[in-house]
Design a protein around this motif. Structure first.
Motif, mmCIF file in Angstrom:
data_model
loop_
_atom_site.group_PDB
_atom_site.id
_atom_site.type_symbol
_atom_site.label_atom_id
_atom_site.label_comp_id
_atom_site.label_asym_id
_atom_site.label_seq_id
_atom_site.Cartn_x
_atom_site.Cartn_y
_atom_site.Cartn_z
ATOM 1 N N LEU A 1 -3.344 9.743 2.828
ATOM 2 C CA LEU A 1 -2.282 9.176 1.375
ATOM 3 C C LEU A 1 -2.883 8.124 2.021
ATOM 4 O O LEU A 1 -4.024 7.393 2.162
ATOM 5 N N GLU A 2 -2.309 7.417 0.765
ATOM 6 C CA GLU A 2 -2.977 5.268 0.424
ATOM 7 C C GLU A 2 -2.396 4.838 1.678
ATOM 8 O O GLU A 2 -3.403 3.675 1.458
ATOM 9 N N SER A 3 -1.759 4.823 2.346
ATOM 10 C CA SER A 3 -0.855 4.755 3.105
ATOM 11 C C SER A 3 -1.550 4.916 4.274
ATOM 12 O O SER A 3 -1.154 3.952 5.272
ATOM 13 N N GLU A 4 -2.866 5.075 4.507
ATOM 14 C CA GLU A 4 -3.378 5.640 5.832
ATOM 15 C C GLU A 4 -3.004 7.192 6.164
ATOM 16 O O GLU A 4 -3.571 8.019 7.296
ATOM 17 N N SER A 5 -1.746 7.255 6.324
ATOM 18 C CA SER A 5 -1.350 8.455 7.068
ATOM 19 C C SER A 5 -2.148 9.745 6.520
ATOM 20 O O SER A 5 -2.255 9.970 5.076
ATOM 21 N N GLN B 1 3.549 7.051 1.163
ATOM 22 C CA GLN B 1 2.647 7.831 0.218
ATOM 23 C C GLN B 1 1.944 6.134 -0.452
ATOM 24 O O GLN B 1 0.387 6.446 0.226
ATOM 25 N N THR B 2 2.668 5.175 -0.418
ATOM 26 C CA THR B 2 1.471 4.135 -0.993
ATOM 27 C C THR B 2 1.448 2.726 0.556
ATOM 28 O O THR B 2 2.509 3.132 0.950
ATOM 29 N N GLN B 3 0.781 2.319 0.419
ATOM 30 C CA GLN B 3 0.652 0.659 1.138
ATOM 31 C C GLN B 3 2.567 0.338 1.284
ATOM 32 O O GLN B 3 2.529 -0.190 1.716
ATOM 33 N N PRO C 1 0.053 4.586 10.845
ATOM 34 C CA PRO C 1 -0.971 4.975 10.531
ATOM 35 C C PRO C 1 -1.615 4.287 10.637
ATOM 36 O O PRO C 1 -3.447 4.747 11.511
#
Lengths: 373, 605
Positions: free
Chosen positions: A342-346, B366-368, B438
């Protein structure tokens, strides 16, 4: 593979609704199987054991604890009136007696020669359980309660405050995106279940309570307004006993959020009908969501087959329940197996959704809920 | 029937959490035990399933698919293993359904009350309230509390053996008067464990036997100077298994599935692993497990008063990242959360996002931006949980200590917190927000900001949250549990050097000198208000020289030769001083947060 989605909130026009009406302790069930009941009808009642009042007799009379039983004027199990003498010191030759009076009415439950303490139990407190919905009693558990069933519309909210109530539905918003404002809350909203669109602010909530609205059903609420209404910050989502003058059911979430079109349309089509509403929410063990129930009288209204909560598949209708697409509705267009970054890098299992406007997005499966019928 | 550890070559363990059920497969290959496959599925104690074993089977099915091993025959786990079929043993831990919720009662709140709370917490319970004769409440208020909370069981203690009988009898009378009803089931009586003054047993039996399911155990504080928590803890485990679990949806089936080893409460199992690590390495350790509903903190520190290592566990029952996330907001306040958000954002928006996570607790960032907000909240949840832990992890109160002249200078007395951050050697993080961050450096920084370690501390995380699994495994196969813990579970992130003290920004804070494996000599200088990350994988000796006014354990300005440990993150040098001060001005704060994040590579640019 195991499912990784949130089962959605139920919004259905016709379904069989079963409500268990249970006493907190064993008691008396007043209705019989087959009885037709109204929402305000009492179906069962019991008496909760009264509060207890410890009385420090040894301290009050200056006695040794072991001497307390012999100075008691009442026996265990005796009824005691308020201010009646419970125990008496012997005094000198019958003079200078001092006495200990009962602070409350009740019965004498115990006398301790170890602590010198006497325990009085106040009279029991009556508890009555109402039917909550207009329907029919289909099951009676002896001494415990009854099950009331009705065919009707069922709408599950996401969060609510306030307990069980009922009233006729009055839709005041023109569309699901309209905010429910102070001006819409006219005197004829008294006793009604008022349906708004995307948001209600604190001023309008206050006005609704002043007008005598029984319940408000709306898409979203700002957290700051909820705090003002409650007078404190909610710590965990366990609600239902608030006394804020009305019951509130939020269908989508916090912030300005258009009510789902299906929910709004359904409520509009039931305008004028009686609804039973409960704001009680418990998002922990024994999950409980707020609800709006509109009994439709008879089974002839038609019943939809109750679908089992199943897995998600291509074509399933879903709603995204987290940023950046929060509140958007669409259909599952792909279900890739592999974990994706994902964008969050997860890394998470994702799905592709095609929104109502044709745009596509990839979102984690954990961030969608099925729109259930 | 005793389990023969030598016969265990393929081990399946599940942990039923409040949100997720996690299954791991451990296999004996090439002369060692390793965790080989992991599966997970939503926990199913709620409607429509109301049967915890459904989630267990779903998670095991995932293990089957990923490992290629056939484990299930319908809804049964195949044991023992034969070739690629089945496993040798299946066991489980659980905190589903809210875990074990207890009330404890003692005579003096700060003495037996605390000992009782420690016994309950150590057994894996959530302590809902501590009642005591001197808790400041009126008797009827205590009765109200017992009736209102509906605990799963009550632990009653009080008085040293041969001491007061009256006060503990009074507490028993209040419990009897409250006539408490348990959470699950209307047909069974509430278990009450009595572990107090042995002279009061007869009175307690007379008072409580007819109204509760009473169990009598050894006094948990027989003399003022000693706690004897094990008998009470064991009784709590037994009662949990026999009464509480048996009434939760599907547990009877789960107990039948995991029939060889008793199911343990998840936190009790994690505690076992932290204790065993501290014992094996002879070090002071702190572990934290931040979950959806609760945050548990575990610690092992040396207590001079008792001359022994003391294990403590606290549960912050309403500090968590999903169900309890709003309580973090309520307890910490929005300003404290916002101080960790490294960008401009409207407070009202953050409040709404927190509420939305509360009502939809299983969603993920989902996002940073979402990730950074969630990690800001986690810092406050961890910080608050640690504050609670420090106030609970204290030496035995009420004990008169004899002091030598050198002790007198330290001025430490009984009842002071045992947590000394300079003594702390390892800090282990666990739970979704830490184990699944992450980037591992994010976990390290969250823990550094929240716990503010001092001196030299090794940071570590539980790779995929398997400490509970290994805790229950350690009860039947300690060697296998330790092997997997060290090789697959514990991810060492690296050492963190955190001088205490304050200085002027830009001045020198600390210098670290060391020789690398290749022979090169390195000298790192870090200024006040600066952070530095040095990639380092190996262990080495270093000389750390704090600037004037700063201390790393030897005294202000005094250099020290220390052992440093590398890891997946490396060596972090934190020049921000202790206590940590975050600028109050919003622009300045965002600038500093961004600078620190960039120095450590916490988020993508």
């Amino acid at each position: 593979m195991a499912h990784a989605y949130t089962p959605g909130l139920k919004v259905t026009e016709k379904t069989l609704i079963k409500k268990d009406r249970r006493l907190p302790l064993k008691g008396q069930v007043i209705v019989k199987k087959g009885d037709k009941v109204g929402s305000d009808q009492i179906v069962a009642r019991t008496e909760l054991p009264g509060n207890v009042q410890p009385v420090n007799v040894s301290g009050l009379l200056g006695l040794l604890a072991e001497d307390v039983p012999s100075h008691m004027m009442k026996k265990i199990g005796d009824p005691v009136a308020k201010d009646e003498t419970l125990a008496e010191s012997k005094g000198f030759f019958g003079l200078f007696k001092s006495s200990c009076k009962a602070p409350v009415a009740g019965t004498l439950e115990s006398v301790s020669s170890i602590t010198g303490q006497v325990i009085l139990r106040e009279p029991p407190m009556p508890v009555q359980i109402k039917a909550y919905i207009d329907g029919q009693v289909t099951e009676v558990s002896e001494s415990e309660g009854a099950t009331v069933e009705a065919f009707g519309s069922f709408i599950q909210g996401i969060f609510g405050v306030g307990g069980e109530t009922n009233g006729d539905i009055k839709v005041v918003a023109a569309d699901p995106s309209q905010e429910l404002t102070v001006e819409m809350l006219t005197p004829d909203c008294k006793g009604k279940v008022v349906v708004g669109g995307s948001l209600i602010r604190y001023g309008a909530l206050k006005k609704a309570a002043e007008v005598g609205v029984k319940a408000v059903v709306v898409g979203g609420i700002d957290d700051a307004d909820l705090k003002k209404l409650m007078g404190y910050d909610i710590g965990v989502a366990i609600t239902g006993h608030e006394e804020v003058g009305l019951t509130l059911v939020v269908t989508e979430g916090f912030g300005q959020m258009s009510m789902a079109g299906k929910t709004f349309k359904l409520l509009k089509s039931k305008q004028g009908l009686k609804a039973s509403v409960n704001g009680a929410t418990q998002i922990r063990a024994g999950v409980m969501r707020p609800e709006v129930i509109i009994p439709l009288g008879s089974q002839d209204a038609g019943s939809e087959a109750v679908k089992e909560a199943g897995g998600m598949e291509i074509g399933s209708a879903i709603r995204v329940i987290r940023q950046p697409y929060f509140g958007k509705i669409g259909k599952v267009s792909a279900l890739p197996h592999e974990l994706q970054q994902l964008e969050s890098e997860s890394h998470a299992r994702v799905l592709e959704v095609t929104f109502e406007d044709g745009a596509k997005a990839v979102v984690p499966r954990a961030n969608v809920e099925l729109i259930e019928d | 029937m005793a389990v023969d550890p030598n016969k265990l070559k393929t081990i399946l363990i599940t942990d039923c959490g409040s949100t997720t059920t996690k299954a791991i497969l451990i296999e004996y290959k090439n002369g060692e035990y390793r965790q080989t496959t992991r599966g997970e599925a939503p926990t199913t104690v709620e409607k429509p399933f109301e049967d915890v074993t459904k989630g267990v089977l779903n998670s095991v099915r995932e293990v089957e698919e990923l490992s290629g091993r056939k484990i299930l025959n319908g809804d049964d786990i195949i044991t023992p293993a034969e070739g690629l079929n089945g496993v040798d043993i299946y066991m489980s831990t659980s905190s589903a359904g809210g875990g074990l919720q207890m009330m404890v009662a003692g005579v003096v709140k700060s003495m037996t009350g605390e000992s009782a709370a420690r016994a309950a917490l150590g057994a894996g319970a959530i302590v809902m309230d501590v009642l005591a004769s001197n808790d400041g409440r009126l008797p009827h208020q205590r009765i109200e509390r017992i009736r209102h909370l509906r605990p799963d069981m009550i632990l009653l203690s009080g008085g040293i053996d041969g001491g007061t009988v009256t006060h503990v009898a009074e507490m028993a009378e209040l419990i009897a008067a409250a006539d408490p009803k348990p959470r699950f089931g209307t047909s069974y009586r509430l278990p009450v464990i009595y572990a107090g003054n042995k002279d009061a047993r007869e009175i307690i039996t007379k008072t409580l036997e007819s109204k509760t399911a009473l169990l009598i155990k050894d006094n948990l504080r027989p003399v003022l100077e000693r706690e004897n928590l094990t008998p009470a803890r064991d009784a709590i485990h037994d009662v949990f298994m026999e009464h509480v679990m048996a009434h939760a949806p599907g547990y009877k089936k789960l107990m039948a599935m995991a029939h060889e080893v008793p199911i343990m409460p998840t936190p009790g199992a994690v505690g076992l692993m932290i204790q065993s690590l501290a014992k094996a390495e002879h070090i002071a350790a702190v572990g934290v497990d931040i979950g959806g509903a609760t945050t548990d903190v575990f610690s092992v520190f040396f207590d001079k008063g008792t001359d022994s290592d003391v294990f403590n566990r606290t549960v912050s029952a309403n500090l968590g990242m999903s169900y309890s996330i709003s309580n973090v907001l309520a307890e910490a306040g929005i300003a404290n959360i916002m101080r960790w958000v490294p960008f401009e954002m409207d407070e009202a928006e953050v409040r709404n996002r927190i509420r939305n996570k509360m009502i939809r607790p299983t969603t993920i960032p989902q996002t940073q931006e979402e990730l950074q907000i969630e990690q800001a909240i986690s810092r406050e949840a961890l910080r608050l949980a640690f504050v609670q832990h420090k106030s609970m992890a204290v030496g035995l109160k009420g004990v008169q200590q004899e002091r030598t002249i050198s002790d007198a200078f330290e001025q430490t007395g009984s009842g002071e917190t045992l947590i000394n951050m300079m003594d702390l050697k390892i800090l282990i993080g666990s739970g979704g927000v830490l184990s699944h961050a992450p980037r591992r450096v994010q976990s390290a920084l969250m823990m550094i900001d929240a716990f503010q370690p001092e001196g030299i501390t090794t940071m570590a995380v539980d790779s995929i949250f398997m400490a509970p699994h290994l805790g229950v495994l350690s009860t039947v196969h300690a060697k296998a549990a330790n092997e997997v813990f060290l090789k697959d579970c514990l991810v060492r992130l690296g050492s963190c050097i955190c001088p205490t003290g304050q200085g002027k920004e830009g001045q020198n804070c600390v210098t670290v000198k060391y020789t690398r494996e290749d022979g090169s000599v390195v000298e790192e200088n870090v200024k006040v208000g600066q952070m530095k990350l040095i990639p380092l994988a190996e262990k080495l000796k270093a000389v750390v020289v704090p600037a004037k006014g700063f201390d790393i354990g030897a005294g202000k300005g005094k250099e020290m030769e220390v052992d440093l440990e590398g890891g997946t993150v490396g060596l972090i040098i934190d020049g921000r001083g202790r206590p940590l001060v975050i600028p109050e001005d919003k622009k300045e704060r965002i600038k500093k947060l961004t600078e620190w994040n960039q120095a450590l590579g916490v988020y993508p640019k």
